[in-house]
Design a protein around this motif. Sequence first.
Motif, PDB file in Angstrom:
ATOM      1  N   GLY A   1       1.072   4.662   7.800  1.00  0.00           N
ATOM      2  CA  GLY A   1       0.454   3.376   7.498  1.00  0.00           C
ATOM      3  C   GLY A   1       0.690   2.331   8.565  1.00  0.00           C
ATOM      4  N   SER A   2      -0.378   1.574   8.838  1.00  0.00           N
ATOM      5  CA  SER A   2      -0.309   0.520   9.842  1.00  0.00           C
ATOM      6  C   SER A   2      -1.303  -0.574   9.495  1.00  0.00           C
ATOM      7  N   PRO A   3      -0.984  -1.808   9.871  1.00  0.00           N
ATOM      8  CA  PRO A   3      -2.044  -2.810   9.818  1.00  0.00           C
ATOM      9  C   PRO A   3      -3.031  -2.516  10.957  1.00  0.00           C
ATOM     10  N   ASN A   4      -4.271  -2.917  10.812  1.00  0.00           N
ATOM     11  CA  ASN A   4      -5.247  -2.816  11.895  1.00  0.00           C
ATOM     12  C   ASN A   4      -5.018  -4.023  12.795  1.00  0.00           C
ATOM     13  N   TRP A   5      -4.480  -3.756  13.974  1.00  0.00           N
ATOM     14  CA  TRP A   5      -4.264  -4.823  14.949  1.00  0.00           C
ATOM     15  C   TRP A   5      -5.164  -4.577  16.141  1.00  0.00           C
TER      16      TRP A   5
ATOM     17  N   PHE B   1       0.849  -1.185   0.000  1.00  0.00           N
ATOM     18  CA  PHE B   1       0.000   0.000   0.000  1.00  0.00           C
ATOM     19  C   PHE B   1       0.897   1.251   0.000  1.00  0.00           C
ATOM     20  N   ALA B   2       1.905   1.269   0.876  1.00  0.00           N
ATOM     21  CA  ALA B   2       2.829   2.407   0.971  1.00  0.00           C
ATOM     22  C   ALA B   2       3.593   2.609  -0.345  1.00  0.00           C
ATOM     23  N   LEU B   3       4.045   1.523  -0.945  1.00  0.00           N
ATOM     24  CA  LEU B   3       4.775   1.617  -2.222  1.00  0.00           C
ATOM     25  C   LEU B   3       3.905   2.235  -3.307  1.00  0.00           C
ATOM     26  N   GLU B   4       2.635   1.857  -3.335  1.00  0.00           N
ATOM     27  CA  GLU B   4       1.713   2.400  -4.332  1.00  0.00           C
ATOM     28  C   GLU B   4       1.474   3.896  -4.090  1.00  0.00           C
ATOM     29  N   ILE B   5       1.354   4.306  -2.834  1.00  0.00           N
ATOM     30  CA  ILE B   5       1.189   5.732  -2.510  1.00  0.00           C
ATOM     31  C   ILE B   5       2.431   6.497  -2.966  1.00  0.00           C
ATOM     32  N   ALA B   6       3.611   5.944  -2.693  1.00  0.00           N
ATOM     33  CA  ALA B   6       4.864   6.599  -3.097  1.00  0.00           C
ATOM     34  C   ALA B   6       4.944   6.736  -4.614  1.00  0.00           C
TER      35      ALA B   6
ATOM     36  N   VAL C   1      -2.032  11.842   7.079  1.00  0.00           N
ATOM     37  CA  VAL C   1      -2.960  11.062   6.274  1.00  0.00           C
ATOM     38  C   VAL C   1      -2.803   9.588   6.655  1.00  0.00           C
ATOM     39  N   PRO C   2      -3.728   9.056   7.445  1.00  0.00           N
ATOM     40  CA  PRO C   2      -3.612   7.655   7.835  1.00  0.00           C
ATOM     41  C   PRO C   2      -4.029   6.705   6.713  1.00  0.00           C
ATOM     42  N   PHE C   3      -3.391   5.542   6.677  1.00  0.00           N
ATOM     43  CA  PHE C   3      -3.851   4.462   5.804  1.00  0.00           C
ATOM     44  C   PHE C   3      -3.588   3.156   6.520  1.00  0.00           C
ATOM     45  N   CYS C   4      -4.445   2.184   6.257  1.00  0.00           N
ATOM     46  CA  CYS C   4      -4.257   0.902   6.936  1.00  0.00           C
ATOM     47  C   CYS C   4      -4.717  -0.240   6.063  1.00  0.00           C
ATOM     48  N   THR C   5      -4.206  -1.407   6.415  1.00  0.00           N
ATOM     49  CA  THR C   5      -4.659  -2.649   5.822  1.00  0.00           C
ATOM     50  C   THR C   5      -5.354  -3.433   6.920  1.00  0.00           C
ATOM     51  N   HIS C   6      -6.316  -4.242   6.517  1.00  0.00           N
ATOM     52  CA  HIS C   6      -7.103  -4.959   7.519  1.00  0.00           C
ATOM     53  C   HIS C   6      -7.655  -6.254   6.934  1.00  0.00           C
ATOM     54  N   GLY C   7      -8.101  -7.103   7.822  1.00  0.00           N
ATOM     55  CA  GLY C   7      -8.704  -8.363   7.396  1.00  0.00           C
ATOM     56  C   GLY C   7     -10.209  -8.336   7.544  1.00  0.00           C
ATOM     57  N   GLY C   8     -10.798  -7.145   7.499  1.00  0.00           N
ATOM     58  CA  GLY C   8     -12.252  -7.021   7.603  1.00  0.00           C
ATOM     59  C   GLY C   8     -12.696  -5.973   8.614  1.00  0.00           C
ATOM     60  N   GLY C   9     -11.765  -5.441   9.403  1.00  0.00           N
ATOM     61  CA  GLY C   9     -12.129  -4.503  10.464  1.00  0.00           C
ATOM     62  C   GLY C   9     -12.043  -3.035  10.078  1.00  0.00           C
ATOM     63  N   GLY C  10     -11.741  -2.725   8.820  1.00  0.00           N
ATOM     64  CA  GLY C  10     -11.634  -1.317   8.419  1.00  0.00           C
ATOM     65  C   GLY C  10     -10.599  -0.580   9.250  1.00  0.00           C
ATOM     66  N   PHE C  11     -10.904   0.694   9.568  1.00  0.00           N
ATOM     67  CA  PHE C  11      -9.965   1.500  10.351  1.00  0.00           C
ATOM     68  C   PHE C  11      -9.997   1.189  11.841  1.00  0.00           C
TER      69      PHE C  11
END
Length: 158
Positions: A81-85, A21-26, A108-118
């Motif tokens: 950027g962070s995973p949602n933990w 995700f970060a690489l794509e933003i860059a 500007v926050p961004f995250c990856t998740h397995g279904g939990g959104g932000f």
Amino acid sequence: MHMSPNILIAYYSFSRNTENFALEIALQTGGELREIVPEQAYSFDYNTATKEVRAEIERGYCPQLISGGEPIDAYDTVFIGSPNWFKSIAPPVLSFLRAHDFSEKTLVPFCTHGGGGFGEIERCIAQECSGARLIPGLAMGGTIDEAELERWLDGIVR
């Protein structure tokens, strides 16, 4: 496309989803990447890592960083950027937030998740960085939706 040298994309990634995700933003912004790396890596056994992380988040633990603490003065906009933990930011990201003064910066926050959104990620960042301007972030599941990412970035940096 507008390229800006004043953009930093700081991220922590456990399984490379957040890194992608970060690489794509860059790629789309021309911003500089900075991986947030804790001194002690998390276990790659999912169940062990889960127990470690849950305990750290519950006590607000901030691990020492071997990357991510470098100065951010040159940047006006910082993507975080962070995973949602467990509905929260990963502890290394909390260390990054506490290592810097974000007053007068746009976050500007961004995250990856397995279904939990932000989850609570945006609230956590706002709480830690009260002097910053926080822009609504983007949460994505395992794969990057490039069209959605482009639309989101158009509203921020172009």
